[in-house]
Structure formats: structure tokens, C-alpha cells
Motif scaffolding. Structure first.
Motif, short mmCIF file in Angstrom:
data_model
loop_
_atom_site.label_atom_id
_atom_site.label_comp_id
_atom_site.label_asym_id
_atom_site.label_seq_id
_atom_site.Cartn_x
_atom_site.Cartn_y
_atom_site.Cartn_z
N ALA A 11 0.83 -1.21 0.00
CA ALA A 11 0.00 0.00 0.00
C ALA A 11 0.86 1.26 0.00
O ALA A 11 0.58 2.23 -0.73
CB ALA A 11 -0.95 -0.01 1.20
N ILE A 12 1.92 1.25 0.79
CA ILE A 12 2.83 2.39 0.82
C ILE A 12 3.52 2.57 -0.54
O ILE A 12 3.66 3.70 -1.03
CB ILE A 12 3.86 2.23 1.96
CG1 ILE A 12 3.15 2.27 3.32
CG2 ILE A 12 4.94 3.31 1.88
CD1 ILE A 12 4.02 1.84 4.49
N THR A 13 3.90 1.46 -1.15
CA THR A 13 4.49 1.50 -2.49
C THR A 13 3.54 2.18 -3.46
O THR A 13 3.94 3.05 -4.24
CB THR A 13 4.80 0.07 -2.98
OG1 THR A 13 5.77 -0.52 -2.12
CG2 THR A 13 5.30 0.05 -4.40
N ILE A 14 2.29 1.78 -3.42
CA ILE A 14 1.29 2.33 -4.34
C ILE A 14 1.10 3.82 -4.09
O ILE A 14 1.00 4.61 -5.04
CB ILE A 14 -0.03 1.56 -4.23
CG1 ILE A 14 0.17 0.13 -4.76
CG2 ILE A 14 -1.16 2.26 -4.97
CD1 ILE A 14 -0.95 -0.84 -4.42
N ASP A 39 4.43 -12.93 -2.78
CA ASP A 39 4.94 -13.45 -4.06
C ASP A 39 4.94 -12.36 -5.11
O ASP A 39 4.03 -11.52 -5.17
CB ASP A 39 4.08 -14.62 -4.55
CG ASP A 39 4.23 -15.86 -3.70
OD1 ASP A 39 5.21 -15.94 -2.92
OD2 ASP A 39 3.36 -16.75 -3.82
N LEU A 40 5.94 -12.39 -5.99
CA LEU A 40 6.09 -11.38 -7.03
C LEU A 40 4.85 -11.25 -7.90
O LEU A 40 4.40 -10.14 -8.19
CB LEU A 40 7.31 -11.71 -7.90
CG LEU A 40 7.54 -10.80 -9.11
CD1 LEU A 40 7.80 -9.36 -8.66
CD2 LEU A 40 8.68 -11.32 -9.94
N CYS A 41 4.29 -12.38 -8.34
CA CYS A 41 3.14 -12.30 -9.26
C CYS A 41 1.94 -11.60 -8.61
O CYS A 41 1.25 -10.83 -9.26
CB CYS A 41 2.76 -13.68 -9.78
SG CYS A 41 2.12 -14.80 -8.52
N ILE A 42 1.74 -11.84 -7.35
CA ILE A 42 0.63 -11.20 -6.64
C ILE A 42 0.95 -9.73 -6.37
O ILE A 42 0.13 -8.84 -6.63
CB ILE A 42 0.31 -11.95 -5.34
CG1 ILE A 42 -0.27 -13.32 -5.68
CG2 ILE A 42 -0.65 -11.16 -4.47
CD1 ILE A 42 -0.44 -14.23 -4.49
N ALA A 43 2.14 -9.46 -5.87
CA ALA A 43 2.50 -8.08 -5.52
C ALA A 43 2.52 -7.18 -6.74
O ALA A 43 1.94 -6.09 -6.73
CB ALA A 43 3.86 -8.06 -4.81
N TYR A 44 3.17 -7.63 -7.82
CA TYR A 44 3.30 -6.76 -8.98
C TYR A 44 1.98 -6.57 -9.71
O TYR A 44 1.67 -5.46 -10.15
CB TYR A 44 4.37 -7.29 -9.94
CG TYR A 44 4.69 -6.29 -11.01
CD1 TYR A 44 5.37 -5.11 -10.70
CD2 TYR A 44 4.27 -6.48 -12.32
CE1 TYR A 44 5.64 -4.17 -11.67
CE2 TYR A 44 4.54 -5.55 -13.30
CZ TYR A 44 5.23 -4.39 -12.97
OH TYR A 44 5.48 -3.44 -13.94
N SER A 45 1.20 -7.62 -9.82
CA SER A 45 -0.09 -7.46 -10.50
C SER A 45 -1.02 -6.54 -9.70
O SER A 45 -1.73 -5.71 -10.27
CB SER A 45 -0.75 -8.81 -10.75
OG SER A 45 -1.01 -9.47 -9.53
N THR A 46 -0.99 -6.67 -8.38
CA THR A 46 -1.81 -5.80 -7.54
C THR A 46 -1.32 -4.36 -7.65
O THR A 46 -2.12 -3.43 -7.83
CB THR A 46 -1.76 -6.27 -6.07
OG1 THR A 46 -2.21 -7.63 -6.01
CG2 THR A 46 -2.63 -5.40 -5.18
#
Length: 103
Positions: free
Chosen positions: A8-11, A55-62
Motif C-alpha cells: 500500500a505504501i508502495t502504491i 509473491d512477485l506475481c501477486i505483488a506486482y499485479s496488484t
């Protein structure tokens, strides 16, 4: 849970960065340029910490989908931009896709 807080902070930093990038007028205005660069640096540093927990796929897609949807809303609300019907369908598909990937 900490992974999603970091995400969330990243976003938030990405959205600050992209908004400042728009305001920088092609990096011709100093303050928004600096805000954009600093925001993106923080964004990637925090995202790297997030990947320790998600996981990368979940984090990056989100991150990507929420960033796209939120930046579209910022464009509409603050920069008088608009989305076509097709654009709104795309936004809806992004949201559905992220929900499915996170399940």
C-alpha cells in the motif's frame, strides 16, 4: 499482513510520483521533478521490502492494477481527463483480474 502494508505504501508513493510527473511538464519544473524522482526511488525501495512477504506475481499485479485504476481516477479528478466506455470496461477487468490473482 506487513507485506500488504508495504505494498500500500508502495502504491501511494507511485501515485505521488506519477502525479508529480504529470505536473513536472516534461521535467521542466524543478519541484515536481524532484518529488517525482524521490517518490519513485522510495516506491521501488519499499516494493523490494514488500517482496520479502508477498509473491512477485501477486505483488506486482496488484501494484500495477491498483496504480492504473488510481492514476485513471487522479487524471479524471485533477487533470480533467476522461475514459471511454471501453476504458471503463478495462478498469473493471483489471479489478476483477487482481481479485482473481489474489485468491
Amino acid at each position: 499482513m506487513i507485506g500488504y502494508v508495504l505494498l500500500a505504501i508502495t502504491i501511494v508513493f507511485e501515485l505521488i510520483g506519477i502525479t508529480a510527473l504529470k505536473c513536472s511538464d516534461g521535467f521542466t519544473r524543478l519541484c515536481p521533478t524532484v518529488v517525482s524522482i524521490v517518490s519513485y526511488i522510495l516506491c521501488y525501495v519499499i516494493f523490494s521490502k514488500c517482496l520479502r512477504h508477498i509473491d512477485l506475481c501477486i505483488a506486482y499485479s496488484t501494484w500495477s492494477a491498483v496504480g492504473i485504476v488510481a492514476s485513471a481516477m487522479i487524471g479524471i479528478l485533477f487533470f480533467s481527463e476522461s475514459l471511454s466506455k471501453t476504458g471503463w470496461i478495462g478498469v473493471l477487468l483489471l479489478v476483477v483480474g487482481v481479485i482473481l490473482i489474489n485468491r
